[in-house]
Design a protein around this motif. Structure first.
Motif, PDB file in Angstrom:
ATOM      1  N   THR A  73       0.812  -1.223   0.000  1.00 27.14           N
ATOM      2  CA  THR A  73       0.000   0.000   0.000  1.00 27.14           C
ATOM      3  C   THR A  73       0.839   1.264   0.000  1.00 27.14           C
ATOM      4  O   THR A  73       0.528   2.241  -0.695  1.00 27.14           O
ATOM      5  N   HIS A  74       1.909   1.287   0.775  1.00 29.28           N
ATOM      6  CA  HIS A  74       2.698   2.518   0.907  1.00 29.28           C
ATOM      7  C   HIS A  74       3.379   2.932  -0.393  1.00 29.28           C
ATOM      8  O   HIS A  74       3.618   4.123  -0.609  1.00 29.28           O
ATOM      9  N   ALA A  77       0.720   4.610  -2.255  1.00 25.78           N
ATOM     10  CA  ALA A  77       0.465   5.898  -1.607  1.00 25.78           C
ATOM     11  C   ALA A  77       1.436   6.951  -2.136  1.00 25.78           C
ATOM     12  O   ALA A  77       1.053   8.099  -2.386  1.00 25.78           O
ATOM     13  N   THR A 276       1.066   6.424   4.918  1.00 29.02           N
ATOM     14  CA  THR A 276       0.220   5.241   5.087  1.00 29.02           C
ATOM     15  C   THR A 276       0.012   4.913   6.555  1.00 29.02           C
ATOM     16  O   THR A 276      -1.114   4.620   6.987  1.00 29.02           O
ATOM     17  N   ALA A 283      -5.582   5.105   3.450  1.00 28.13           N
ATOM     18  CA  ALA A 283      -4.657   4.359   2.598  1.00 28.13           C
ATOM     19  C   ALA A 283      -5.300   3.076   2.080  1.00 28.13           C
ATOM     20  O   ALA A 283      -5.153   2.714   0.907  1.00 28.13           O
TER      21      ALA A 283
END
Length: 361
Positions: A73-74, A77, A276, A283
């Motif tokens: 996810t980061h 992001a 995140t 996020a």
């Protein structure tokens, strides 16, 4: 933790998540293009306009360690929040096929950046592949022992007399003896069963094994979604096993020839991870919007939570995101030398550098 841990998505996630479990036990030998959903999500931009002027962005490819999951996810992001663009970069994030493939792609200069485990990096360097870690994302070992609550395995000592599943050659299996030794558990009192990673959860649910070794960010959320009670989880790190893990790797030539690109990429990743962790619900919503067919909200939330646990080690609790401890790196290499047959250890600067870490992030 903001997300409710209900079981409403057990059926659909179970089927899809088996693909992730399989992926953790395999290393691909070749990599084709990303699927259409992943490709569409990159939304490449090559020119930024503002104030009557335009600035061309520098293209860069980033090969993930595996298929896209919540633990990535980061990185998205950083893309979504414009952090890469602010660094003058047009980054294309590509699905991968294991750390070994990401390292091969970087060593061959087929990709500019890769995501790989430090253990795989050490093994690849021993084979002559040039790669250096420039940001250490998981500074705490992601390896865990997972079991059902009913088994009563709440401490390492409870593993004695139990049957534990693991895939031969996988890093959690390779490091299992390091965990047992650190926890003062007699390895001869634990029966290790070789299983394909896809068989871990079915074997556990059917009672064929009492526990299995795996990766916290990916397999813990899957198991949690498949059981009525939260499973027991034993982190290798809690017993004193120090093995830094996943991080961003580049070719040494890229460091030498394009340091501004490396620096910009690392800063954007640092910012993406911090954003995140500070905005977990947002996020996860961003990630599920990008990948509605492949990323489930609850599983992604749990993965992000685990990333937050693994991003900071004992020696790096107050260090900038991505910064690697010299002591942690050395201890990891010595552990790999003892338990994973790593050969002669090179100078630490061959494995990693903190040169590009923004200490204000």
């Amino acid at each position: 933790m903001w997300i409710s841990r209900n079981r409403r998505f057990r059926g659909s996630v179970w089927v899809r998540s088996l693909v992730v479990v399989v992926s953790l036990g395999l290393i691909l030998t070749a990599c084709g293009g990303s699927d259409s959903e992943a490709a569409a999500s990159n939304e490449a931009t090559t020119v930024v306009e503002g104030g009557g002027a335009s600035t061309a962005l520098t293209p860069a490819t980033f090969r993930l360690d595996w298929i896209i999951t919540g633990e990535h996810t980061h990185f998205y992001a950083a893309l979504e929040q414009g952090f890469f663009e602010e660094e003058g970069l047009d980054v294309e994030i590509l699905e991968g096929g294991g750390s070994a493939l990401a390292l091969q792609q970087v060593a061959n200069k087929d990709d500019d950046f890769g995501l790989a485990g430090f253990d795989a990096l050490a093994a690849s360097r021993a084979e002559g592949l040039p790669a250096t870690m420039v940001a250490n994302i998981f500074r705490r070992s992601p390896h865990v022992v997972l079991s059902l609550a009913e088994t009563g395995i709440e401490s390492p000592a409870d593993l004695e007399g139990k049957t534990v599943g693991g895939a031969a050659g996988s890093s959690p299996t390779t490091m299992f003896n390091a965990f047992l030794e650190a926890a003062d558990v007699d390895a001869d009192a634990v029966e290790m069963v070789n299983l394909d990673a896809a068989s871990y959860i079915p074997a556990l649910l059917e009672g064929r094994i009492d526990a299995f070794v795996g990766f916290a960010p990916s397999q813990y959320p899957i198991l949690l979604a498949s059981t009525p009670e939260p499973p027991n989880v034993l982190y290798y790190a809690d017993s004193g096993v120090v093995t830094v893990s996943t991080g961003v790797v580049v070719h040494p030539d890229t460091i030498e020839e394009r340091p501004e690109v490396v620096g910009g990429f690392v800063r954007a990743v640092q910012r993406g991870l911090q954003w995140t962790l500070d905005n977990q619900e947002e996020a996860v919503e961003m990630m599920t919007a990008r990948f509605p067919r492949s990323v489930e909200a609850e599983e992604a939330a749990l993965a992000v939570e685990q990333v937050g646990v693994l991003a900071f080690g004992e020696r790096t609790a107050d260090a900038p995101i991505g910064w690697m401890s010299e002591e942690d790196a050395q201890q990891t290499l010595e552990t790999l030398q003892k338990y994973a047959d790593l050969g002669e250890i090179e100078p630490l600067e061959n494995y990693y550098t903190n040169e590009f870490i923004d200490e204000d992030l």
